[in-house]
Design a protein around this motif. Structure first.
Motif, PDB file in Angstrom:
ATOM      1  N   TRP A 261       0.538  -1.116   0.149  1.00 45.03           N
ATOM      2  CA  TRP A 261       0.377  -0.092  -0.288  1.00 45.03           C
ATOM      3  C   TRP A 261       1.342   1.084   0.207  1.00 45.03           C
ATOM      4  N   ASP A 262       0.902   1.740  -1.607  1.00 46.99           N
ATOM      5  CA  ASP A 262       2.222   3.123  -1.116  1.00 46.99           C
ATOM      6  C   ASP A 262       1.180   4.255  -1.072  1.00 46.99           C
ATOM      7  N   GLN A 263       0.214   4.390  -1.860  1.00 46.90           N
ATOM      8  CA  GLN A 263      -0.878   5.933  -1.837  1.00 46.90           C
ATOM      9  C   GLN A 263      -2.257   5.553  -1.479  1.00 46.90           C
ATOM     10  N   ASP A 264      -2.071   7.225  -0.620  1.00 47.99           N
ATOM     11  CA  ASP A 264      -3.753   7.336   0.858  1.00 47.99           C
ATOM     12  C   ASP A 264      -2.913   5.837   1.164  1.00 47.99           C
ATOM     13  N   ILE A 265      -1.982   5.887   1.528  1.00 45.29           N
ATOM     14  CA  ILE A 265      -1.959   4.751   3.139  1.00 45.29           C
ATOM     15  C   ILE A 265      -2.558   5.110   4.601  1.00 45.29           C
ATOM     16  N   PRO A 266      -3.649   3.935   4.725  1.00 47.48           N
ATOM     17  CA  PRO A 266      -4.271   4.195   5.993  1.00 47.48           C
ATOM     18  C   PRO A 266      -3.552   4.027   6.827  1.00 47.48           C
ATOM     19  N   GLU A 267      -4.626   3.821   8.544  1.00 48.98           N
ATOM     20  CA  GLU A 267      -3.743   3.473   9.433  1.00 48.98           C
ATOM     21  C   GLU A 267      -3.347   1.773   8.805  1.00 48.98           C
ATOM     22  N   LEU A 268      -2.368   1.503  10.504  1.00 45.75           N
ATOM     23  CA  LEU A 268      -1.855   0.665  10.922  1.00 45.75           C
ATOM     24  C   LEU A 268      -2.632  -0.617   9.915  1.00 45.75           C
ATOM     25  N   GLU A 269      -4.018  -0.795  11.089  1.00 49.24           N
ATOM     26  CA  GLU A 269      -4.452  -1.459  10.883  1.00 49.24           C
ATOM     27  C   GLU A 269      -5.554  -2.188  10.086  1.00 49.24           C
ATOM     28  N   VAL A 270      -4.869  -1.232   9.153  1.00 54.86           N
ATOM     29  CA  VAL A 270      -6.302  -1.298   7.973  1.00 54.86           C
ATOM     30  C   VAL A 270      -5.166  -2.714   7.500  1.00 54.86           C
ATOM     31  N   LEU A 271      -3.697  -2.078   6.531  1.00 50.63           N
ATOM     32  CA  LEU A 271      -2.989  -3.473   6.422  1.00 50.63           C
ATOM     33  C   LEU A 271      -3.107  -4.306   7.436  1.00 50.63           C
ATOM     34  N   LEU A 272      -3.336  -4.874   8.367  1.00 46.92           N
ATOM     35  CA  LEU A 272      -3.134  -5.597   9.364  1.00 46.92           C
ATOM     36  C   LEU A 272      -3.768  -6.528   9.140  1.00 46.92           C
ATOM     37  N   ALA A 273      -5.351  -5.857   8.980  1.00 45.93           N
ATOM     38  CA  ALA A 273      -6.262  -6.566   8.743  1.00 45.93           C
ATOM     39  C   ALA A 273      -6.491  -7.430   6.519  1.00 45.93           C
ATOM     40  N   GLU A 274      -5.433  -6.615   6.183  1.00 43.04           N
ATOM     41  CA  GLU A 274      -5.222  -7.022   5.642  1.00 43.04           C
ATOM     42  C   GLU A 274      -4.731  -8.470   4.556  1.00 43.04           C
ATOM     43  N   ALA A 275      -3.746  -8.135   5.674  1.00 43.92           N
ATOM     44  CA  ALA A 275      -2.568  -9.107   5.947  1.00 43.92           C
ATOM     45  C   ALA A 275      -3.546 -10.838   6.898  1.00 43.92           C
ATOM     46  N   ALA A 276      -4.150 -10.558   7.702  1.00 42.15           N
ATOM     47  CA  ALA A 276      -4.842 -11.453   8.800  1.00 42.15           C
ATOM     48  C   ALA A 276      -6.004 -12.237   7.125  1.00 42.15           C
TER      49      ALA A 276
END
Length: 290
Positions: A261-276
């Motif tokens: 996620w390289d543009q319009d980067i969201p909160e870390l929790e969003v990335l962690l949810a995608e990783a989950a």
């Protein structure tokens, strides 16, 4: 001929889990809060300085978190010779951090001293294939380790291709002896933009060479007469890409997977949810194989 460079074994091997691309807005939280992140990936060129706050943070994160280095500027497919200064900096960085994986893109981005702010597509020709095999060998010999190459998104095609994209990528990997970073999102984007079956692409790749998978979000452009997807890394992963990812894991088995996620980067929790969610796909494959 394939490179004969020995593969360096990292002190922190890459787990077969879902990691995240570590971007500046999240460095302090990852450093101080230590969320459950199995591994992280950083852009190599952001670390080409000898010091600075990013190095200081990454040195500490690296103590207990496996690391992947992902390059965007080596321009493997350029008609120009490889920038030896760039390659030397990459080798110095790899020695410093001993990452589990080092990767670059199957593309070009510079020629004649002019640089593009994009990863430009190659013609799928025998000439381009021969050039890439030679360049990959040069990089692997300099690094003393395996390089992963990533398939890129594209918005045009060349008229005189000798190969399909999937056969070209597979042949580069086979002839050079490198590893493959399979970007599932890029496969889906190209399948829409160029009108092919993305599953055919997956099944043409050598599963034994797939070392990493990338997942990201694209932007759909609806104002044109034909479908167009742009690989912006600025959205949640599309449901069609999730479905293709599940098929990729069926083809290759569980593989370390990265959320980009390289543009319009969201909160870390969003990335962690995608990783989950990616982890759930990996877990399901492990259960089926048990």
């Amino acid at each position: 001929m394939p490179s004969q460079a020995a593969t360096i074994v990292s002190t922190h091997p890459m787990p077969v889990s879902a990691g995240i691309g570590l971007r500046t807005p999240h460095v302090n939280r990852v450093l101080h809060e230590r969320p459950q992140v199995p591994w992280v990936e950083v852009h190599s060129e952001n670390l080409f300085t000898a010091g600075g706050s990013l190095h200081a943070s990454l040195e500490r994160i690296r103590e207990d978190t496996p690391l992947s280095l992902h390059g965007v500027g080596l321009s493997l497919g350029s008609a120009d010779a490889i920038d030896t200064g760039h390659l030397k900096q990459l080798a110095t960085l790899a020695r410093r951090y001993q990452p589990a994986l080092v990767s670059e893109h199957l593309c070009w981005g510079a020629v004649g001293g002019r640089y593009s702010n994009d990863l430009l597509p190659l013609p799928f020709t025998e000439e381009a294939l021969t050039l890439l095999v030679s360049r990959i060998g040069q990089v692997q010999d300099t690094l003393g380790r395996e390089l992963l190459v990533e398939n890129v998104s594209s918005y045009l095609r060349f008229r005189d291709d000798d190969y399909t994209e999937w056969d070209f990528v597979a042949e580069v990997v086979r002839r050079s002896g490198c590893g493959l970073l399979c970007d599932v999102n890029n496969i889906y984007v190209n399948s829409v933009n160029h009108g092919f079956d993305p599953r055919r692409y997956l099944h043409a790749l050598p599963p034994e060479r797939v070392r990493e998978i990338h997942l990201a979000g694209f932007t759909r452009k609806d104002e044109f007469a034909v479908p167009l997807l742009i690989d912006t890394h600025s959205r949640p992963i599309d449901e069609a890409v999730w479905a293709l990812y599940a098929e990729a894991i069926e083809c290759f088995g569980p593989v370390p997977t990265l959320i980009e996620w390289d543009q319009d980067i969201p909160e870390l929790e969003v990335l962690l949810a995608e990783a989950a969610r990616a982890e759930e796909v990996l877990d399901a494959a492990r259960i089926r194989a048990a």
